[in-house]
Motif scaffolding. Structure first.
Motif, PDB file in Angstrom:
ATOM      1  N   ARG A  30     -23.491   4.477 -25.283  1.00 14.84           N
ATOM      2  CA  ARG A  30     -23.573   5.805 -25.882  1.00 14.84           C
ATOM      3  C   ARG A  30     -24.607   5.740 -27.009  1.00 14.84           C
ATOM      4  O   ARG A  30     -24.841   4.660 -27.557  1.00 14.84           O
ATOM      5  CB  ARG A  30     -22.188   6.203 -26.434  1.00 14.84           C
ATOM      6  N   ASP A  81     -13.976   0.815 -32.628  1.00 12.80           N
ATOM      7  CA  ASP A  81     -14.642   1.112 -31.360  1.00 12.80           C
ATOM      8  C   ASP A  81     -16.100   0.635 -31.407  1.00 12.80           C
ATOM      9  O   ASP A  81     -16.722   0.613 -32.471  1.00 12.80           O
ATOM     10  CB  ASP A  81     -14.591   2.645 -31.138  1.00 12.80           C
ATOM     11  N   GLY A  94     -15.385  -0.658 -25.563  1.00 12.42           N
ATOM     12  CA  GLY A  94     -14.924  -1.922 -26.098  1.00 12.42           C
ATOM     13  C   GLY A  94     -14.537  -1.804 -27.554  1.00 12.42           C
ATOM     14  O   GLY A  94     -14.867  -0.818 -28.222  1.00 12.42           O
ATOM     15  N   TRP A  95     -13.820  -2.806 -28.035  1.00 12.26           N
ATOM     16  CA  TRP A  95     -13.267  -2.777 -29.388  1.00 12.26           C
ATOM     17  C   TRP A  95     -13.525  -4.088 -30.105  1.00 12.26           C
ATOM     18  O   TRP A  95     -13.591  -5.155 -29.488  1.00 12.26           O
ATOM     19  CB  TRP A  95     -11.770  -2.454 -29.323  1.00 12.26           C
ATOM     20  N   ASP A 151     -15.611  -3.165 -22.475  1.00  5.44           N
ATOM     21  CA  ASP A 151     -15.064  -2.190 -21.538  1.00  5.44           C
ATOM     22  C   ASP A 151     -16.212  -1.558 -20.766  1.00  5.44           C
ATOM     23  O   ASP A 151     -17.320  -1.450 -21.294  1.00  5.44           O
ATOM     24  CB  ASP A 151     -14.387  -1.054 -22.333  1.00  5.44           C
ATOM     25  N   TRP A 187     -10.713   2.468 -17.461  1.00 11.36           N
ATOM     26  CA  TRP A 187     -11.224   1.195 -17.960  1.00 11.36           C
ATOM     27  C   TRP A 187     -10.440   0.074 -17.285  1.00 11.36           C
ATOM     28  O   TRP A 187      -9.343   0.311 -16.738  1.00 11.36           O
ATOM     29  CB  TRP A 187     -11.039   1.137 -19.471  1.00 11.36           C
ATOM     30  N   GLU A 217      -6.890   8.481 -21.283  1.00 11.27           N
ATOM     31  CA  GLU A 217      -6.746   7.362 -20.345  1.00 11.27           C
ATOM     32  C   GLU A 217      -5.324   7.265 -19.793  1.00 11.27           C
ATOM     33  O   GLU A 217      -5.114   7.072 -18.592  1.00 11.27           O
ATOM     34  CB  GLU A 217      -7.082   6.035 -21.043  1.00 11.27           C
TER      35      GLU A 217
HETATM   36  C1  GLC Z   1     -11.967   2.964 -24.428  1.00 10.40           C
HETATM   37  C2  GLC Z   1     -13.290   2.315 -24.792  1.00 10.40           C
HETATM   38  C3  GLC Z   1     -13.863   2.919 -26.045  1.00 10.40           C
HETATM   39  C4  GLC Z   1     -13.971   4.417 -25.865  1.00 10.40           C
HETATM   40  C5  GLC Z   1     -12.621   5.011 -25.520  1.00 10.40           C
HETATM   41  C6  GLC Z   1     -12.740   6.494 -25.224  1.00 10.40           C
HETATM   42  O1  GLC Z   1     -11.002   2.623 -25.365  1.00 10.40           O
HETATM   43  O2  GLC Z   1     -13.150   0.934 -24.948  1.00 10.40           O
HETATM   44  O3  GLC Z   1     -15.116   2.367 -26.334  1.00 10.40           O
HETATM   45  O4  GLC Z   1     -14.504   5.053 -27.000  1.00 10.40           O
HETATM   46  O5  GLC Z   1     -12.091   4.375 -24.389  1.00 10.40           O
HETATM   47  O6  GLC Z   1     -11.528   7.053 -24.889  1.00 10.40           O
END
Ligand code: GLC
Length: 422
Positions: free
Chosen positions: A373, A89, A303-304, A137, A266, A248
């Motif tokens: 963050r 992450d 984002g990853w 993201d 996202w 999500e």
């Molecule tokens: C998504 C984002 C990631 C975040 C995560 C939280 O995957 O890309 O950065 O920590 O959501 O659920």
């Protein structure tokens, strides 16, 4: 290629679908499995296998970023080379840097050329490039175009408008027999995703980012309290109580089956919401998130990235796989097929990409100005800071506390964490 599931609490690799033990694989990569992620990862890995003749095993990890982090921390602190390539992450480079190799040493000084500079900077710890950007993201607002048109309203620009529209459409539609419809769904479980949502509420109310770039704690303020109180007022009214446990995918499930007017999610949810088996295909719009009376719209930067473990027995081969997966052809394919935001700036001018995901163009500023963050400022305390924040936000959503008490208590808790060093 073999696929495995990695189970939290240890290093157990469980074979699936009769897969043979992983003895022959030269590399293991962990991939997320949110939405179409795992399939996309498998396809990318297979293409690299075909090109190079090497054999890779894929392990899928828990969907919750919080759970995935603790799994990685267990594996890496045991100095286990079980996973060569880790999907990490955007908030983790500071936490995991000591366990990751410097990719510039293997891939060359210009390894990250063409990628968003802010992400490259984020992934550079003590002058070491510990992860290559894979996809970025930012939180966006999905809405039901058909329902807003039917009720003659425009997409909301403020949280108050969102609340009012949700109340109105939910009531009218329920009266007309659509009794499962809710106004707004988001990620309300006590995990990293709630940190992302709550940061958006707070920042877009002018309440800051919890901890600022200099490491000062800023959360104890009236705008932040107001933001959390507003979110709490949604629960049971326009947001189902169940959202207190949504990540999500649960939010997407409700929206995609036609049971929500608005959803925060996202970009990945776009392709799935538009897919053939979606109830809302062709009925979805995407705009930036609303703002409060004293703030501007704020999207949390997500984002990853792909990193190589220091304990890998094949670091160079692993780095080659990382370079392939984060390269232009793969990023373009992932953008078109599944709305994963490229980290290569050039792809935002690519016609095929923009045709597949029009809001990559219209919301470009949202992606480039997303709010980070406070992971850089809090270093290896970020996990504790985020945990404290999502627990405080969850406490307000469940009515254990009001916003003002929650931010005051959170301030003391963050001060305690900070005293230990950040
Ligand atoms: C998504 C984002 C990631 C975040 C995560 C939280 O995957 O890309 O950065 O920590 O959501 O659920």
């Amino acid at each position: 290629m073999q696929r495995k599931f990695l189970i939290a609490s240890g290093l157990t690799l469980l074979g699936t679908a009769g897969a043979a033990p992983a003895l022959s694989a030269e590399l293991t990569i962990s991939c997320g499995a949110v939405g179409a992620e795992l399939t996309l990862c498998e396809q990318g890995v297979e293409a690299w296998e075909n090109e190079t003749g090497h054999d890779v095993e894929i392990v899928s990890t828990p969907n919750s970023s919080t759970e995935r982090l603790s799994l990685y921390q267990q594996i890496l602190s045991a100095r286990s080379g079980d996973i060569d390539v880790l999907q990490i992450d955007v908030v983790w480079p500071g936490l995991l840097a000591n366990h990751l190799i410097d990719l510039e040493e293997t891939l060359g000084e210009d390894a990250a050329e063409g990628h968003f500079e802010t992400i490259v900077a984020n992934n550079t710890v003590d002058d070491r490039l510990v992860a290559m950007p894979w996809f970025t993201d930012a939180g966006v607002l999905y809405y039901r175009k058909d329902l807003l048109e039917k009720h003659a309203v425009a997409p909301p620009e403020t949280w108050q408008q969102l609340t009012d529209i949700a109340v109105e459409i939910q009531a009218a539609e329920r009266e007309a027999g659509n009794d499962k419809l809710w106004g707004y769904v988001f990620q309300g479980r006590a995990y990293e995703g709630l940190t992302c949502n709550a940061l958006e509420w707070v920042a877009s109310h002018g309440g800051g980012t919890l901890v600022d770039a200099d490491g000062e704690i800023t959360i104890d303020n009236e705008n932040a309290a107001t933001a959390l109180d507003l979110a709490a007022s949604w629960i049971g009214e326009i947001t189902p109580r169940g959202a207190l446990n949504y990540t999500e995918e649960e939010a997407r499930g409700i929206f995609q089956s036609g049971n929500a007017v608005f959803m925060r999610n996202w970009p990945y949810a776009w392709s799935l919401a538009q897919s053939e088996d979606s109830e809302v295909a062709g009925k979805v719009g995407v705009v930036k998130l609303p703002h409060g009376p004293n703030g501007e719209s704020a999207a949390t930067l997500g984002g990853w990235n792909l990193a190589v473990s220091k304990y890998s027995e094949n670091p160079e081969l692993a780095a080659d796989l990382v370079a392939y997966l984060t390269g232009e052809a793969e990023q373009k394919r992932r953008a078109i097929e599944a709305a994963y935001n490229p980290t290569l700036t050039s792809l935002y001018a690519d016609e095929e990409v923009l045709e597949a995901v029009p809001f990559f163009g219209t919301l470009y500023d949202t992606f480039t100005n997303a709010v980070a963050r406070p992971s850089a400022a809090t270093g290896d305390n970020y996990g504790r800071v985020s945990n404290a924040f999502f627990n405080a936000a969850h406490g307000v959503l469940t009515d254990e506390q009001d916003g003002a008490d929650a931010v005051a208590e959170l301030d003391s808790e963050l001060s305690r964490i900070k005293r230990r060093r950040w």
